[in-house]
Design a protein around this motif. Structure first.
Motif, PDB file in Angstrom:
ATOM      1  N   ILE A  41      -5.191   5.717   9.968  1.00 59.40           N
ATOM      2  CA  ILE A  41      -3.896   6.199   9.517  1.00 59.40           C
ATOM      3  C   ILE A  41      -3.959   7.711   9.381  1.00 59.40           C
ATOM      4  N   SER A  42      -2.813   8.352   9.569  1.00 58.22           N
ATOM      5  CA  SER A  42      -2.702   9.794   9.378  1.00 58.22           C
ATOM      6  C   SER A  42      -1.350  10.096   8.792  1.00 58.22           C
ATOM      7  N   VAL A  43      -1.326  10.959   7.742  1.00 52.98           N
ATOM      8  CA  VAL A  43      -0.088  11.294   7.047  1.00 52.98           C
ATOM      9  C   VAL A  43      -0.039  12.804   6.889  1.00 52.98           C
ATOM     10  N   ASP A  44       1.142  13.389   7.205  1.00 55.58           N
ATOM     11  CA  ASP A  44       1.397  14.799   6.950  1.00 55.58           C
ATOM     12  C   ASP A  44       2.336  14.928   5.776  1.00 55.58           C
ATOM     13  N   GLU A  45       2.037  15.852   4.894  1.00 60.17           N
ATOM     14  CA  GLU A  45       2.830  16.010   3.674  1.00 60.17           C
ATOM     15  C   GLU A  45       4.280  16.365   3.976  1.00 60.17           C
ATOM     16  N   LYS A  46       4.514  17.156   5.001  1.00 58.41           N
ATOM     17  CA  LYS A  46       5.884  17.594   5.285  1.00 58.41           C
ATOM     18  C   LYS A  46       6.727  16.491   5.932  1.00 58.41           C
ATOM     19  N   ASP A  47       6.082  15.488   6.569  1.00 64.93           N
ATOM     20  CA  ASP A  47       6.852  14.429   7.229  1.00 64.93           C
ATOM     21  C   ASP A  47       7.312  13.354   6.267  1.00 64.93           C
ATOM     22  N   LYS A  48       6.709  13.312   5.089  1.00 66.83           N
ATOM     23  CA  LYS A  48       7.086  12.346   4.054  1.00 66.83           C
ATOM     24  C   LYS A  48       6.824  10.897   4.480  1.00 66.83           C
ATOM     25  N   LYS A  49       6.052  10.711   5.564  1.00 74.53           N
ATOM     26  CA  LYS A  49       5.706   9.352   5.989  1.00 74.53           C
ATOM     27  C   LYS A  49       4.484   9.432   6.888  1.00 74.53           C
ATOM     28  N   GLU A  50       3.948   8.233   7.182  1.00 78.35           N
ATOM     29  CA  GLU A  50       2.762   8.209   8.006  1.00 78.35           C
ATOM     30  C   GLU A  50       3.113   8.574   9.441  1.00 78.35           C
ATOM     31  N   LYS A  51       2.193   9.288  10.109  1.00 77.03           N
ATOM     32  CA  LYS A  51       2.395   9.638  11.515  1.00 77.03           C
ATOM     33  C   LYS A  51       2.132   8.427  12.398  1.00 77.03           C
ATOM     34  N   TYR A  52       1.065   7.710  12.087  1.00 77.07           N
ATOM     35  CA  TYR A  52       0.752   6.504  12.864  1.00 77.07           C
ATOM     36  C   TYR A  52      -0.195   5.650  12.053  1.00 77.07           C
ATOM     37  N   ILE A  53      -0.237   4.369  12.395  1.00 74.66           N
ATOM     38  CA  ILE A  53      -1.238   3.433  11.880  1.00 74.66           C
ATOM     39  C   ILE A  53      -1.759   2.649  13.070  1.00 74.66           C
ATOM     40  N   LYS A  54      -3.094   2.756  13.326  1.00 75.32           N
ATOM     41  CA  LYS A  54      -3.705   2.108  14.484  1.00 75.32           C
ATOM     42  C   LYS A  54      -4.736   1.093  14.015  1.00 75.32           C
ATOM     43  N   SER A  70       6.951  13.685  -6.067  1.00 74.64           N
ATOM     44  CA  SER A  70       7.338  13.019  -7.314  1.00 74.64           C
ATOM     45  C   SER A  70       7.543  11.526  -7.125  1.00 74.64           C
ATOM     46  N   LYS A  71       7.623  11.072  -5.861  1.00 79.44           N
ATOM     47  CA  LYS A  71       7.793   9.657  -5.570  1.00 79.44           C
ATOM     48  C   LYS A  71       6.788   9.240  -4.503  1.00 79.44           C
ATOM     49  N   PRO A  72       6.230   8.048  -4.636  1.00 78.50           N
ATOM     50  CA  PRO A  72       5.297   7.567  -3.617  1.00 78.50           C
ATOM     51  C   PRO A  72       6.040   7.058  -2.388  1.00 78.50           C
ATOM     52  N   ARG A  73       5.319   6.949  -1.269  1.00 76.13           N
ATOM     53  CA  ARG A  73       5.862   6.402  -0.023  1.00 76.13           C
ATOM     54  C   ARG A  73       5.081   5.155   0.316  1.00 76.13           C
ATOM     55  N   ILE A  74       5.813   4.083   0.602  1.00 77.88           N
ATOM     56  CA  ILE A  74       5.182   2.825   0.935  1.00 77.88           C
ATOM     57  C   ILE A  74       4.779   2.841   2.405  1.00 77.88           C
ATOM     58  N   LEU A  75       3.582   2.335   2.699  1.00 82.30           N
ATOM     59  CA  LEU A  75       3.112   2.217   4.088  1.00 82.30           C
ATOM     60  C   LEU A  75       3.484   0.818   4.553  1.00 82.30           C
ATOM     61  N   THR A  83       0.857  -1.191   0.000  1.00 88.53           N
ATOM     62  CA  THR A  83       0.000   0.000   0.000  1.00 88.53           C
ATOM     63  C   THR A  83       0.887   1.233   0.000  1.00 88.53           C
ATOM     64  N   TYR A  84       0.571   2.177  -0.879  1.00 91.63           N
ATOM     65  CA  TYR A  84       1.382   3.373  -1.057  1.00 91.63           C
ATOM     66  C   TYR A  84       0.540   4.634  -0.743  1.00 91.63           C
ATOM     67  N   TYR A  85       1.286   5.648  -0.361  1.00 91.95           N
ATOM     68  CA  TYR A  85       0.681   6.977  -0.196  1.00 91.95           C
ATOM     69  C   TYR A  85       1.481   7.958  -1.044  1.00 91.95           C
ATOM     70  N   THR A  86       0.783   8.829  -1.727  1.00 95.12           N
ATOM     71  CA  THR A  86       1.453   9.869  -2.496  1.00 95.12           C
ATOM     72  C   THR A  86       0.664  11.166  -2.380  1.00 95.12           C
ATOM     73  N   HIS A  87       1.406  12.252  -2.511  1.00 93.40           N
ATOM     74  CA  HIS A  87       0.810  13.584  -2.429  1.00 93.40           C
ATOM     75  C   HIS A  87       0.914  14.258  -3.783  1.00 93.40           C
ATOM     76  N   ALA A  88       0.027  15.206  -4.028  1.00 90.23           N
ATOM     77  CA  ALA A  88       0.019  15.882  -5.326  1.00 90.23           C
ATOM     78  C   ALA A  88       1.334  16.588  -5.593  1.00 90.23           C
ATOM     79  N   LYS A  89       2.088  16.958  -4.530  1.00 87.65           N
ATOM     80  CA  LYS A  89       3.348  17.676  -4.710  1.00 87.65           C
ATOM     81  C   LYS A  89       4.557  16.745  -4.760  1.00 87.65           C
TER      82      LYS A  89
END
Length: 1012
Positions: free
Chosen positions: A143-156, A100-105, A92-98
């Motif tokens: 799950i919660s993700v912040d764009e500036k952290d480049k990764k998930e904050k937590y997964i519960k 250029s590369k996705p982040r894997i969860l 499972t991946y997360y990506t933001h509109a800004k």
């Protein structure tokens, strides 16, 4: 329902949307952003808002076929979650509109994510906030993700299905704020169940609470290729939901503010639930289950086969079918699925290579007809766009009520129709069946619905309704339709106001109650429509039906107070008439018009009303008061006109002569003249500048009193008019004491006073009828009452010539003694005057010898030089004659002495301008006279100068009085000098010379050169 134009339309948006990255496997949209998942592990992002697109490879470092299983985009189009399948594994991946590369969860490795629920109220471009993920094994994660952290904050981990472990296929979430706490509403679907979770606090707390309580769910068994859950979003809030289940489409409304709680504490936020059976979509053939679903405000978009059927959510009828233009490569597979962009209000369909846009055009344009066919009239009216559509809804309601013989309800609906039926057609419907009550209801409701611009129609309808109130077709008939019917049907025809009065008294109590009710209703109608009813027509109508009370009521409403007052007077109700006249809006002229009738009807109430009304002119009420006084009254009855006139004169201080004359006339008519005399003695104008003491006409008053034989009043009026002779003459006819009092009133004219007393004396002597000696004795006693004004010799002519002198001996002796005393008194006064003249003569002789001693060194009070100085240092004052070498001078008793010239100068300087000019003029005249006194060469005085010497003495005496009347240092002149300024105006320049000025230093400074 087929509308005049198609609501939905299909357009090809992108023919080769994958850009050669494989075929489309899944799709998601939000805020004009479309994200595609391909069979080769790529996601392709199309941003139609900015016209940009790019692709990301999610299959890096893996071999083989790696299709994208699901892709999810938030409503803002910024956040994206995608799941990629690789053999038996998943990522499972997360990506933001800004990015250029996705982040894997990494914590979700091995979990197949089938559904995602975004927090629409709190999500931002920078943070996803709380996001719920539903997996293939029946688990829920947060799950919660912040764009500036480049990764998930937590997964519960949140929840897992244990009773019936099925895959979660769809998730939706809504939140509301209660105080400072957030309430969560979560709906989740599996292939056979719809679960609902709700609670306050954090998400993990909400789901943890279900460990102790049962989960609310709806189970609909049946197979479905792809179970889906959709919310329709309006203004960022979900209002409808739809679940694509095996049994049908389960749908309903959402009310997240509802408080319908179950016994276990759950909140049931689903309303108006329904199930659309798939059999309704097949048209009688075998039901085909849709492969995908999209939800709009009023429709379901169902993907069945290779076309989309549009089903009205309310009527559950197919309204449109949408077809797609496929490319040759994708014809074999057809449309894969549907997705919606809630933010942009668009729908999309996709096959292996292409994207189609489904647009909505005024979806609610025909919904009023749908609701009308379902007899949901209130909702149908809410969806009407123009008055013509509303007329159709009202017409259907009216026809239904009319058919059901609910004529009052039908009349209410008919009154709202403006275009579908004419006013005449509707009125004829009720007239044809004899329903005048319903017709009246229709007219009244029509009045309420008309605008102010329809003045003619409003007046016509209101007049018709008035006549229907007054009289209707027939009396009441109550009958049973059949003996077998139960309950009995009561047929009621209308009753008019007049007919209710004419019917039998068998049920008088009920009829009276009904009569009062309709009468009250009719009066309320007149009150509400007084401004639109034609005044003349309505009054004639009321009069023709004999409704006098209502006529008066309407006249009162129209402020036709003359009619109202006239009616009350005819009914003998003076008090009610006076209440109307006292209203502020009633013209005061009506008071004067009806005053004669009212005072004859009830004098007490009328006069009380007059006294309570402040703006009345009593003069204009005189005709009414005269009419009242012309009628006979009881002896002890209070005269109301006199009471009112006394109120005007004493309380209102009325000065009108007519009012005063009328009051005087009424007083004169009374048997007791005490009130008349008090009125004549009152000085109503006392204290007013240049005003008379009374305001009645004295000549009129005298004439009235003479006619009514009020002699004492006549005597008072004569006296008041200074006609004392007439007053005394008339008083002698009434009472001698009154005549004596009148004669004694004259004080400033001794001759007139004596004349009046002689008239009284003559009357007294002539009226006495006793013996001669007794008459003389009474005459002598009368002389004493005159305080010496009359003497015996004044009244002797009134006695007969044959009266004996002996009878007057005592009075004559007394008179002679008085004369003797006066003579002696005059002699004493003459002696005193002679003695006084001798004393004055001696004083004058003594003044000629009076002198004063002046010391040799005595100085002048002004110049300080010696008074007795010898020489020519002082000029001789003009008009004075020198005595030897010494200059003329004045000596005062106080001891001050002044040279004549110095005294003249001092007094002239200290006196005012007029006095100073007077002194100088006297001095000038003296100087001229002195020059005329010359001696001839022989030393003799000329004859013509003797008179001039006399004139000079007179002028010198006047000058002495002007300058030497008092010592200038001890008299009033010195007192006046206190107020004079120390510096006189002519000394201003001299005083200015003493001013101290600062030295002018600036001009004195010198500049010294400084060598540098």
């Amino acid at each position: 329902m087929e509308s005049s134009r198609n609501v939905f339309s299909v357009d090809l948006l992108e023919r080769h949307a994958t850009k050669g990255r494989g075929s489309i496997t899944c799709m998601a949209a939000g805020n004009d952003v479309i994200v595609l998942g391909t069979s080769r592990g790529w996601i392709i992002r199309h941003d139609f808002g900015v016209g940009d697109s790019y692709d990301l490879d999610l299959s890096v470092s893996r071999n083989g076929e790696q299709p994208v299983h699901r892709v999810f985009v938030d409503p803002g189009g910024s956040h994206c979650i995608a799941t990629v399948l690789s053999g038996g594994d998943s990522e499972t991946y997360y990506t933001h509109a800004k990015w250029s590369k996705p982040r894997i969860l990494s914590k979700l490795k091995g979990f197949i994510v089938n559904a995602v629920a975004w927090n629409r109220q709190l999500i931002t471009e920078a943070s996803t906030r709380e996001v719920i993920l539903g997996t293939d094994n029946g688990q829920l994660y947060e799950i919660s993700v912040d764009e500036k952290d480049k990764k998930e904050k937590y997964i519960k981990f949140l929840y897992e299905l244990t009773e019936v472990p099925e895959a979660f296929m769809g998730l939706q979430m809504e939140t509301t704020t209660v105080g400072n706490t957030t309430r969560y509403y979560v709906m989740a679907v599996t292939p056979t169940r719809l679960y609902s979770f709700t609670g306050m606090g954090l998400l993990d707390t909400v789901f943890a609470s279900y460990a102790d309580r049962a989960v609310r769910f709806m189970e609909l068994p049946g197979e479905i290729p792809n179970s889906e859950l959709h919310f329709f979003i309006k203004q960022r809030r979900a209002i409808y939901f739809a679940w694509l289940s095996g049994a049908g489409i389960y749908h309903g409304g959402l009310n997240f503010g509802a408080q319908h709680s179950s016994s276990n504490g759950d909140e049931n936020f689903v309303e108006n639930k329904g199930l659309l059976d798939y059999s309704k979509l097949s048209g009688g053939t075998e039901a085909v289950k849709p492969r995908s679903l999209a939800l709009s405000e009023f429709h379901f978009l169902l993907l069945i086969g290779d076309k989309v059927k549009v089903v009205n959510r309310i009527s559950e009828q197919i309204v449109e079918e949408l077809y797609f233009d496929h490319s040759s490569e994708s014809v074999s597979t057809g449309i894969i699925g549907l997705c919606s962009d809630a933010t942009a209000g668009l729908f999309y369909a996709y096959d292996q290579n292409s994207i189609f846009q489904v647009s909505v055009h005024d979806e609610g344009q025909g919904m009023w007809q749908v609701y009308l066919e379902m007899k949901d009239y209130i909702t149908a009216l809410a969806h009407c766009r123009d008055p013509f559509q509303k007329d159709q809804v009202y017409l259907v309601q009216a026809e239904a009520a009319f058919s059901g013989k609910d004529y009052y309800r039908a009349a209410s609906f008919y009154s709202k129709i403006n275009y579908a039926l004419s006013f005449e057609e509707i009125a004829l419907k009720f007239i044809s069946i004899g329903e005048q009550d319903a017709l009246r209801t229709f007219l009244l409701r029509k009045l309420d619905n008309l605008t102010k611009d329809d003045k003619s129609q409003i007046t016509m309808i209101a007049t018709w309704a008035t006549e229907l109130y007054l009289d209707k077709s027939a009396p009441t008939v109550e009958s049973k339709t059949s003996e077998s019917s139960s309950p009995s049907l009561l047929v009621r025809t209308s009753k008019g106001i007049n007919r209710l009065l004419l019917e039998d008294d068998t049920a008088s109590g009920n009829r009276n109650s009904e009569y009062q009710s309709i009468l009250k209703e009719f009066r309320a109608f007149l009150s509400d429509n007084k401004d639109v009813l034609d005044e003349v027509t309505t009054m004639k109508l009321l009069e023709s039906y004999g409704r006098v009370d209502e006529l008066v009521y309407f006249a009162n409403l129209k402020e036709q107070y003359e009619i109202v007052v006239h009616h009350y007077i005819q009914q003998g109700e003076a008090k009610k008439a006076l209440e109307v006249l006292r209203k502020p809006a009633v013209p005061v002229d009506l008071q004067y018009k009806f005053a004669p009738d009212l005072i004859m009807l009830d004098a007490y109430e009328t006069v009380e009303s007059w006294m309570a009304t402040s703006n009345l002119d009593p003069r204009r009420l005189i005709p009414a008061m005269m009419r009242y006084t012309s009628e006979p009254h009881a002896k002890n009855e209070t005269h109301e006109v006199i009471k009112y006139l006394e109120f005007c004169v004493h309380r209102l201080l009325n000065e009108d002569s007519g009012v005063h004359d009328l009051l005087l006339w009424l007083y004169a008519k009374q048997e007791d003249d005490s009130a008349l005399l008090r009125f004549l003695q009152c000085k109503f104008g006392k204290g007013r500048a240049n005003g008379p003491d009374f305001f009645y006409n004295p000549m009129y008053a005298l004439r009235v009193c003479l006619m009514e034989k009020r002699m004492r009043a006549c005597v008072h009026i004569y006296s008041m008019m200074s006609m004392h002779v007439e007053a005394v003459a008339l008083a002698l006819q009434v009472d001698t004491e009154l005549a004596m009092a009148e004669a004694d009133k004259v004080e400033d004219d001794e001759d007139l006073r004596k004349k009046l007393w002689l008239m009284v004396a003559k009357h007294v002597i002539e009226q006495e009828k006793g013996t001669k000696r007794e008459n003389i004795r009474k005459a002598i006693a009368f002389l004493k009452e005159t305080d010496g004004l009359l003497k015996i010799e004044d009244i002797l002519p009134f006695f007969p010539d044959f009266a004996l002198i002996d009878d007057f001996k005592e009075a004559i002796c007394s008179s002679l003694e008085d004369y003797n005393k006066k003579i002696e008194l005059l002699k004493e006064e003459m002696n005193d005057a002679t003695h006084g003249a001798d004393n004055i003569r001696n004083d004058i002789n003594g003044l000629a010898q009076r002198y004063a001693i002046i010391e040799r060194e005595e100085g002048c009070g002004v110049c300080g030089k010696k008074i007795l100085s010898v020489g020519g240092s002082h000029h001789m004052a003009r008009g004075y004659t020198s005595i030897g070498p010494t200059a003329p001078f004045y000596v005062f008793p106080c001891g001050h002495a002044f040279h004549a010239q110095c005294l003249i100068a001092h007094v002239t300087r200290c006196s005012n301008q007029a006095q100073a000019e007077y002194i100088l003029d006297l001095q000038k005249q003296l100087s001229l006279l002195s020059n005329e006194v010359t001696r001839d060469a022989n030393g003799t005085i000329e004859n013509g100068s003797i008179a001039s010497m006399t004139d000079a003495d007179k002028l010198r005496s006047q000058l002495d009085d002007a300058i030497a009347g008092e010592c200038p240092y001890c008299g009033e002149l010195m007192i006046r000098e206190i107020s004079m300024p120390f510096v006189l105006p002519e000394e201003a320049d001299y005083a200015a010379s003493w001013e101290i000025k600062p030295p002018q230093q600036l001009g004195m400074q010198k500049s010294l050169p400084i060598a540098i």
